[in-house]
Design a protein around this motif. Sequence first.
Motif, short mmCIF file in Angstrom:
data_model
loop_
_atom_site.label_atom_id
_atom_site.label_comp_id
_atom_site.label_asym_id
_atom_site.label_seq_id
_atom_site.Cartn_x
_atom_site.Cartn_y
_atom_site.Cartn_z
N LEU A 8 0.83 -1.21 0.00
CA LEU A 8 0.00 0.00 0.00
C LEU A 8 0.86 1.26 0.00
O LEU A 8 0.55 2.24 -0.70
CB LEU A 8 -0.95 0.00 1.20
N THR A 9 1.93 1.24 0.77
CA THR A 9 2.85 2.38 0.79
C THR A 9 3.49 2.56 -0.58
O THR A 9 3.61 3.69 -1.08
CB THR A 9 3.92 2.18 1.88
N GLY A 10 3.88 1.47 -1.21
CA GLY A 10 4.43 1.54 -2.57
C GLY A 10 3.43 2.10 -3.55
O GLY A 10 3.79 2.89 -4.43
N PHE A 11 2.17 1.72 -3.41
CA PHE A 11 1.12 2.27 -4.28
C PHE A 11 1.02 3.78 -4.14
O PHE A 11 0.93 4.51 -5.13
CB PHE A 11 -0.24 1.62 -3.97
N VAL A 12 1.04 4.25 -2.90
CA VAL A 12 0.97 5.70 -2.65
C VAL A 12 2.18 6.40 -3.28
O VAL A 12 2.04 7.46 -3.90
CB VAL A 12 0.86 6.00 -1.14
N ALA A 13 3.35 5.81 -3.15
CA ALA A 13 4.56 6.40 -3.75
C ALA A 13 4.44 6.46 -5.27
O ALA A 13 4.74 7.50 -5.88
CB ALA A 13 5.79 5.59 -3.34
N VAL A 14 3.99 5.38 -5.88
CA VAL A 14 3.82 5.35 -7.35
C VAL A 14 2.77 6.37 -7.78
O VAL A 14 2.94 7.07 -8.79
CB VAL A 14 3.47 3.93 -7.83
N GLU A 15 1.70 6.46 -7.02
CA GLU A 15 0.64 7.44 -7.32
C GLU A 15 1.23 8.86 -7.35
O GLU A 15 0.90 9.67 -8.22
CB GLU A 15 -0.47 7.36 -6.29
N HIS A 16 2.13 9.17 -6.42
CA HIS A 16 2.71 10.51 -6.37
C HIS A 16 3.73 10.75 -7.47
O HIS A 16 3.91 11.88 -7.91
CB HIS A 16 3.23 10.81 -4.96
N VAL A 17 4.36 9.70 -7.95
CA VAL A 17 5.20 9.85 -9.15
C VAL A 17 4.31 10.19 -10.34
O VAL A 17 4.63 11.06 -11.15
CB VAL A 17 6.03 8.57 -9.42
N PHE A 18 3.17 9.52 -10.43
CA PHE A 18 2.21 9.81 -11.51
C PHE A 18 1.72 11.26 -11.42
O PHE A 18 1.64 11.96 -12.44
CB PHE A 18 1.04 8.83 -11.44
N ILE A 19 1.42 11.72 -10.22
CA ILE A 19 0.98 13.12 -10.03
C ILE A 19 2.11 14.07 -10.44
O ILE A 19 1.86 15.08 -11.09
CB ILE A 19 0.52 13.36 -8.58
N LEU A 20 3.35 13.74 -10.06
CA LEU A 20 4.50 14.55 -10.48
C LEU A 20 4.54 14.67 -12.00
O LEU A 20 4.68 15.78 -12.53
CB LEU A 20 5.80 13.92 -9.97
N VAL A 21 4.41 13.56 -12.69
CA VAL A 21 4.46 13.57 -14.16
C VAL A 21 3.32 14.41 -14.72
O VAL A 21 3.53 15.22 -15.63
CB VAL A 21 4.43 12.13 -14.72
N LEU A 22 2.13 14.23 -14.18
CA LEU A 22 0.98 15.03 -14.65
C LEU A 22 1.23 16.52 -14.47
O LEU A 22 0.99 17.31 -15.38
CB LEU A 22 -0.28 14.63 -13.88
N GLU A 23 1.67 16.90 -13.29
CA GLU A 23 1.79 18.32 -12.98
C GLU A 23 3.03 18.96 -13.61
O GLU A 23 2.98 20.13 -14.01
CB GLU A 23 1.78 18.52 -11.47
N MET A 24 4.12 18.23 -13.70
CA MET A 24 5.35 18.84 -14.21
C MET A 24 5.49 18.75 -15.73
O MET A 24 6.08 19.64 -16.33
CB MET A 24 6.57 18.20 -13.54
N LEU A 64 8.93 8.15 0.51
CA LEU A 64 8.35 6.82 0.70
C LEU A 64 9.23 5.74 0.08
O LEU A 64 9.46 4.69 0.68
CB LEU A 64 6.94 6.78 0.11
N PHE A 65 9.74 5.98 -1.14
CA PHE A 65 10.64 5.00 -1.77
C PHE A 65 11.93 4.83 -0.96
O PHE A 65 12.43 3.71 -0.81
CB PHE A 65 10.97 5.41 -3.21
N TRP A 66 12.45 5.93 -0.45
CA TRP A 66 13.66 5.88 0.38
C TRP A 66 13.42 4.97 1.58
O TRP A 66 14.22 4.09 1.89
CB TRP A 66 14.03 7.29 0.80
N ALA A 67 12.29 5.18 2.25
CA ALA A 67 11.98 4.37 3.43
C ALA A 67 11.76 2.90 3.05
O ALA A 67 12.23 2.00 3.75
CB ALA A 67 10.74 4.92 4.13
N LEU A 68 11.08 2.67 1.95
CA LEU A 68 10.77 1.30 1.55
C LEU A 68 12.02 0.51 1.18
O LEU A 68 12.15 -0.66 1.53
CB LEU A 68 9.80 1.29 0.37
N PHE A 69 12.93 1.13 0.45
CA PHE A 69 14.02 0.38 -0.15
C PHE A 69 15.41 0.60 0.46
O PHE A 69 16.30 -0.21 0.25
CB PHE A 69 14.08 0.65 -1.66
N PHE A 70 15.61 1.69 1.17
CA PHE A 70 16.95 2.01 1.62
C PHE A 70 17.13 2.06 3.14
O PHE A 70 18.25 1.98 3.62
CB PHE A 70 17.43 3.32 1.00
N ILE A 71 16.06 2.21 3.88
CA ILE A 71 16.18 2.22 5.33
C ILE A 71 16.05 0.79 5.83
O ILE A 71 15.03 0.13 5.60
CB ILE A 71 15.11 3.13 5.98
#
Length: 125
Positions: A8-24, A64-71
């Motif tokens: 679920l956390t990964g989904f939220v992170a991916v969703e925000h990458v999608f929002i970044l792409v949309l907005e930027m 979120l990605f940092w926490a998921l994969f690097f911490i």
Amino acid sequence: MKLTSLILTGFVAVEHVFILVLEMFLWKTEFGMKVFQLTPETAEITAKLAKNQGLYNGFLAAGLFWALFFIKDQSQKFQTILFFLICVVVAGIYGSATAKFSILFSQGLPAFLALVVHWLAYRKQ
């Protein structure tokens, strides 16, 4: 439960990458204007603001990605994910109150669900 939390956390992170792409990058495209219900004139005038918004959404995703994969430390992972999910929930509430009510469901609800599952999965450690 921990796996569900991470998914679920990964989904939220991916969703925000999608929002970044949309907005930027897609703000002034036909697709972007349709998503955000903009006229070409409004899209042009607000494009710089949208890029700024997109960048902030990218920071949420990065955290979120940092926490998921690097911490690796579980306590730090728990706290970092908790912090960023709370930020997303607050952003969803604020966005629904000031911009578009549906943000509460499209952005805030997935983050809130991830937050609850995350809390339940890690609270006993």
